[in-house]
Design a protein around this motif. Structure first.
Motif, short mmCIF file in Angstrom:
data_model
loop_
_atom_site.label_atom_id
_atom_site.label_comp_id
_atom_site.label_asym_id
_atom_site.label_seq_id
_atom_site.Cartn_x
_atom_site.Cartn_y
_atom_site.Cartn_z
N THR A 1 0.92 -1.01 -0.30
CA THR A 1 0.00 0.01 0.03
C THR A 1 0.91 1.36 -0.05
O THR A 1 1.73 0.68 0.75
CB THR A 1 -1.02 -0.16 0.74
OG1 THR A 1 -1.69 -1.28 1.05
CG2 THR A 1 -1.86 1.36 0.93
N GLU A 2 0.72 1.87 -0.89
CA GLU A 2 1.48 3.11 -0.95
C GLU A 2 0.28 4.51 -0.71
O GLU A 2 -0.77 4.97 -1.50
CB GLU A 2 1.50 3.88 -2.58
CG GLU A 2 2.60 5.16 -2.27
CD GLU A 2 3.31 4.96 -3.77
OE1 GLU A 2 3.77 5.90 -3.97
OE2 GLU A 2 3.56 3.97 -4.82
N ARG A 3 0.34 5.00 -0.01
CA ARG A 3 -0.80 6.49 0.92
C ARG A 3 -0.12 7.63 0.31
O ARG A 3 1.03 8.25 1.25
CB ARG A 3 -1.21 6.49 1.50
CG ARG A 3 -1.88 4.69 2.39
CD ARG A 3 -2.41 5.64 3.54
NE ARG A 3 -3.51 4.16 3.87
CZ ARG A 3 -3.00 2.66 4.42
NH1 ARG A 3 -1.80 3.09 4.94
NH2 ARG A 3 -3.81 1.73 4.14
N TRP A 4 -1.26 8.38 -0.15
CA TRP A 4 -0.76 10.07 -0.29
C TRP A 4 -1.17 10.99 0.37
O TRP A 4 -2.72 10.50 0.02
CB TRP A 4 -0.16 10.43 -1.95
CG TRP A 4 1.08 10.09 -2.24
CD1 TRP A 4 1.75 9.61 -2.04
CD2 TRP A 4 0.71 9.30 -3.95
NE1 TRP A 4 2.48 8.78 -3.08
CE2 TRP A 4 2.53 8.64 -3.56
CE3 TRP A 4 -0.16 9.74 -5.09
CZ2 TRP A 4 2.51 8.07 -4.96
CZ3 TRP A 4 0.92 8.81 -5.95
CH2 TRP A 4 2.14 8.91 -6.71
N GLU B 1 -4.62 6.05 -2.02
CA GLU B 1 -4.02 5.64 -2.04
C GLU B 1 -3.65 4.85 -3.15
O GLU B 1 -4.55 4.05 -3.40
CB GLU B 1 -4.54 4.06 -0.76
CG GLU B 1 -4.24 3.46 -0.16
CD GLU B 1 -5.30 2.63 0.62
OE1 GLU B 1 -5.45 3.04 2.10
OE2 GLU B 1 -5.81 1.42 0.38
#
Length: 195
Positions: free
Chosen positions: A103-106, A123
Motif C-alpha cells: 500500500t502506498e498512501r499520499w 491510496e
C-alpha cells in the motif's frame, strides 16, 4: 572523481602495464579504466566458453514468474490461465504464492490553489502473485513464457527469474576427489617413510 580515476589506473592494472605518463595527475584529461586499456592496447580477457554437445538443450533448475497488478480479480483470472497453460505443457507448478499487497498512501491538497484545511488521502494497492516451477528444459521454458507473456492482461507487470544449470569448467575439481587424492598421497608418503 579524480581520486576514483587514479584508483582505477593504479589497481586495475599490473604495475608493468602502466606508463609513468598515465599516472601523472593532469586535471584536464581524466582517464577512465576503459580508455586507459584502449590507450595501452591491452587485450580484454574473454570469458571461458563452455561447449555443449550438439543437440543438447539448456536446463533450468528454477523458473520464477512474478506478476504485479492493482486489481486482484485480474490476477486471479491470470492465475487460472497460467495453471491451464502449465497443465497443457505438462509442467507442475511447485508453489504459487500470494504475498501481502503493498500500500502506498499520499496525503495531498484537494487542489493546488485550495486552502490548507482541504486534504484528501489517496491510496494505491499493488497485489502480487508468484509462480514457481522446477526442473525445466530450455525449449519448454521458452514455450511456456511465450504463452504467458503474450496473454498478459493490460496493467499487469511481469518479472521472470531463471536459474540455469551450467557444467563445471575443466580446471575445477570437486572437493571429494581432491580430498581423496590428498589422503592417498599422504598414505603413500607414510608407507615410504616406514620402509
Amino acid at each position: 572523481m579524480l581520486a576514483r580515476t587514479v584508483f582505477n589506473q593504479i589497481f586495475l592494472f599490473k604495475p608493468s602495464q602502466i606508463p609513468i605518463s598515465a599516472l601523472s595527475l593532469n586535471y584536464r584529461s581524466i582517464t577512465t579504466a576503459a580508455r586507459l586499456k584502449k590507450q595501452l592496447k591491452i587485450p580484454s580477457t574473454p570469458r571461458p566458453h563452455i561447449e555443449r554437445p550438439a543437440g543438447s538443450d539448456e536446463l533450468y533448475k528454477r523458473l520464477c514468474v512474478e506478476v504485479r497488478g492493482h486489481d486482484p480479480a485480474v490476477l486471479e483470472s491470470y492465475e487460472r490461465f497460467v495453471r491451464l497453460v502449465s497443465t497443457e505443457l505438462d509442467i507442475q507448478p511447485v508453489n504459487i504464492e500470494n504475498p501481502l499487497f503493498f500500500t502506498e498512501r499520499w496525503t495531498l491538497l484537494r487542489s493546488k490553489f485550495a486552502k490548507k484545511k482541504y486534504w484528501r488521502e489517496y491510496e494505491i494497492r499493488t497485489y502480487y502473485k508468484k509462480f514457481h516451477f522446477k526442473h525445466l528444459t530450455g525449449s519448454t521454458a521458452d514455450t511456456f513464457l511465450e504463452y504467458v507473456q503474450r496473454n498478459l492482461p493490460e496493467g499487469i507487470m511481469m518479472i521472470v527469474e531463471r536459474i540455469r544449470l551450467e557444467p563445471f569448467r575443466d580446471n575445477l575439481v570437486s572437493p571429494s576427489s581432491s580430498s581423496s587424492s590428498t589422503t592417498t598421497s599422504d598414505n603413500n608418503s607414510e608407507q615410504q617413510e616406514n620402509s
